[in-house]
Design an enzyme around this catalytic site. Structure first.
Site, short mmCIF file in Angstrom:
data_model
loop_
_atom_site.label_atom_id
_atom_site.label_comp_id
_atom_site.label_asym_id
_atom_site.label_seq_id
_atom_site.Cartn_x
_atom_site.Cartn_y
_atom_site.Cartn_z
N ASP A 1 -6.17 0.34 -9.43
CA ASP A 1 -7.57 1.00 -9.38
C ASP A 1 -8.00 0.94 -11.04
OD1 ASP A 1 -7.41 2.11 -6.94
OD2 ASP A 1 -6.21 3.85 -7.64
N LYS B 1 -11.36 -1.68 -1.37
CA LYS B 1 -11.65 -0.48 -2.07
C LYS B 1 -13.02 0.30 -1.73
CE LYS B 1 -7.33 -0.55 -3.47
NZ LYS B 1 -6.12 0.60 -2.88
N SER C 1 1.05 -1.31 -0.10
CA SER C 1 -0.10 0.01 0.07
C SER C 1 0.83 1.15 0.04
CB SER C 1 -0.91 -0.02 1.20
OG SER C 1 -1.50 1.16 1.35
N GLN D 1 -0.41 4.43 0.07
CA GLN D 1 -0.94 5.05 1.10
C GLN D 1 -0.60 4.81 2.57
OE1 GLN D 1 -5.28 4.23 1.01
NE2 GLN D 1 -5.61 5.45 -0.80
N ARG E 1 -14.71 -4.35 -4.96
CA ARG E 1 -14.50 -4.21 -6.45
C ARG E 1 -14.42 -5.77 -6.91
NH1 ARG E 1 -10.72 0.89 -6.91
NH2 ARG E 1 -12.37 2.48 -6.56
C1 S3P Z 1 -3.19 5.39 -3.73
C2 S3P Z 1 -2.70 4.15 -3.69
C3 S3P Z 1 -3.55 3.07 -3.81
C4 S3P Z 1 -4.67 3.57 -4.66
C5 S3P Z 1 -5.50 4.78 -4.33
C6 S3P Z 1 -4.47 5.74 -4.10
C7 S3P Z 1 -2.13 6.50 -3.32
O1 S3P Z 1 -4.07 2.47 -2.66
O2 S3P Z 1 -5.89 2.49 -4.64
O3 S3P Z 1 -6.39 5.07 -5.03
O4 S3P Z 1 -2.57 7.85 -3.73
O5 S3P Z 1 -1.30 6.33 -2.43
P1 S3P Z 1 -3.26 1.60 -1.85
O6 S3P Z 1 -1.81 2.07 -1.88
O7 S3P Z 1 -3.59 1.98 -0.33
O8 S3P Z 1 -3.55 0.13 -2.31
#
Ligand code: S3P
Length: 437
Positions: free
Chosen positions: A319, A346, A169, A171, A350
């Site tokens: 995504d 998500k 991830s 994020q 999905r």
């Molecule tokens: C994102 C990372 C992805 C993606 C999200 C945006 C980001 O999530 O699905 O739409 O900006 O870091 P994860 O890294 O948690 O899977």
């Protein structure tokens, strides 16, 4: 294309780490990024549309937004007065990226913050980010259900550490690295597979030091001031993906999408379509704030060939899997995606939604615990009719609108207003393109 969502979130949140005035050009003006903007404004950061006054009113229709940000640095964020009588409420709306990366910033600030989100976000797992932040010293209290929003986070007293993330991830990686900038000692984060590296590219642009080796990144606490810097946000490849697939499945298509982000950490959609026989070329390749950007030229092939997506590839385009599934449905042969259990985490589940929507079109799909397989029909058209559920999820709704282009009968498409989460104006842009405008 509208501005890249991931890069916009980061340009905004990281500007809270800086001192000075900066401009974010081409930021995504869609609901998810507005959630980030509203959270940061409540913390005392000044963010205004560059065109001044009534600029906010235009954002719901344009998808690109120029912003001016004024920051006096994290030590001067202006939330202390407003938290005197309890935690400051921050609403992340539908945006997982806002909630998770903001949590990393908030963990570093000496205050108490209540984070909430909409119904979909309140069902999503926040432990993945809050457990490691708690291990660093943040206090976390869940208000309703363990591991989910709403929760209260108290920060300001962090100790660095080593974190081997169980899920790939970007994020969570971003949240922990931001928290690490406020922690004592080193913070080291390792992801189990490659993820988008927008955080590191933005750190490079801003001059925030880090050490990266493969899947591991290390930061130390910020010592001096970080000077504010302008950002230019490229077009979002995740939004472009809908046009890439639309072009791939509509015979005779020949399309150029200018100024799109071409970060290889987001490279799945182009790689998969190329493997399926779609001619995609990059022109005018350049770096903008360390991010690769190019004009993408796509031409419809005579037919599409099935392909598999491996677990290592999934994070490079998680995504984009809903829209790629539509291309698989029209390809010749069986396409299989594995190592994609994260699809269930998500804005909706999905994985099951993709499978149900395609099955309602008579497509043979197999749902597995960590992915799906599609038996392509090799036909140019879907039968149409049947429910296409959107579940309040922008990517399912946009996939439905593209599916509609190749459906013999109208689909029973669910509510598509959720598209404003990432791409206001998508429906009009798609219709204009099909009409040859
Ligand atoms: C994102 C990372 C992805 C993606 C999200 C945006 C980001 O999530 O699905 O739409 O900006 O870091 P994860 O890294 O948690 O899977």
């Amino acid at each position: 294309m509208p501005g890249d969502k991931s890069i916009t979130h980061r340009a905004l949140i990281f500007s809270a780490l800086t001192v000075g005035k900066s401009r974010i050009t081409g930021a995504l003006g869609a609901l998810d990024c507005l959630s980030t903007i509203s959270c940061l404004r409540r913390l005392g950061l000044m963010i205004e549309p560059a065109q001044g006054g009534d600029g906010w009113r235009k954002i719901s229709t344009c998808g690109r937004l120029d912003l001016v940000v004024k920051s006096r640095g994290p030590a001067h964020l202006d939330f202390r007065e407003s938290t005197r009588n309890g935690p400051l409420l921050l609403d992340a709306g539908n945006s997982g990226t806002t909630m998770r990366i903001m949590s990393g910033l908030l963990a570093g600030l000496p205050g108490n913050f209540a984070l909430a989100g909409d119904e979909s976000l309140s069902k999503r797992d926040m432990r993945r980010v809050l457990d490691p932040l708690s291990a660093m010293g943040a206090t976390v209290t869940y208000r309703r259900s363990e591991g989910r929003a709403p929760f209260i986070i108290g920060g300001g007293n962090l100790q660095g550490g080593r974190f081997d993330l169980p899920m790939a991830s970007a994020q969570v990686e971003a949240a922990l690295l931001v928290a690490g900038l406020f922690a004592r000692g080193k913070t080291t984060v390792t992801t189990p597979a490659r993820v988008r590296d927008h955080t590191l590219k933005a750190f490079m642009h801003l001059g925030i030091p880090f050490i990266n080796e493969g899947l591991t990144t290390e930061v130390e606490p910020l010592t001096g001031e970080i000077a504010a810097k302008d950002f230019t946000v490229p077009g979002d490849i995740s939004s472009a993906a809908f046009f890439l697939v639309a072009a791939a499945i509509m015979p005779g298509s020949d399309l150029v999408i200018p100024a799109v982000g071409a970060n290889s950490g987001r490279g799945l959609v182009v790689a998969v379509l190329r493997r399926m026989g779609v001619e995609i070329t990059y022109a005018n390749e350049r770096l903008v704030n360390f991010e690769p950007v190019c004009d993408i030229h796509v031409k419809a092939p005579d037919s599409l060939t099935a392909t598999d997506v491996s677990p290592e590839e999934v994070p490079l385009g998680i995504d984009e899997l809903p829209i790629l599934a539509l291309a698989f449905a029209l390809a010749k042969g069986r396409s299989k995606v594995s190592g994609a259990a994260e699809l269930k985490e998500k804005e909706s589940n999905r994985l099951s939604a993709i499978c149900k929507n395609l099955a309602n079109q008579g497509v043979k799909v197999e749902e597995m615990a960590d992915g799906f397989a599609v038996e392509g029909s090799a036909a140019a058209l879907l039968p149409g009719g049947g429910v296409w559920a959107t579940e309040g999820d922008h990517r399912l709704a946009m996939t439905g609108l593209v599916a509609q282009l190749v459906a013999q009968k109208p689909l029973e498409l669910g509510d598509v207003s959720c598209i404003d989460i990432s791409y206001p104006g998508f429906q009009a842009d798609l219709a204009g393109l099909v009409a040859g405008e």
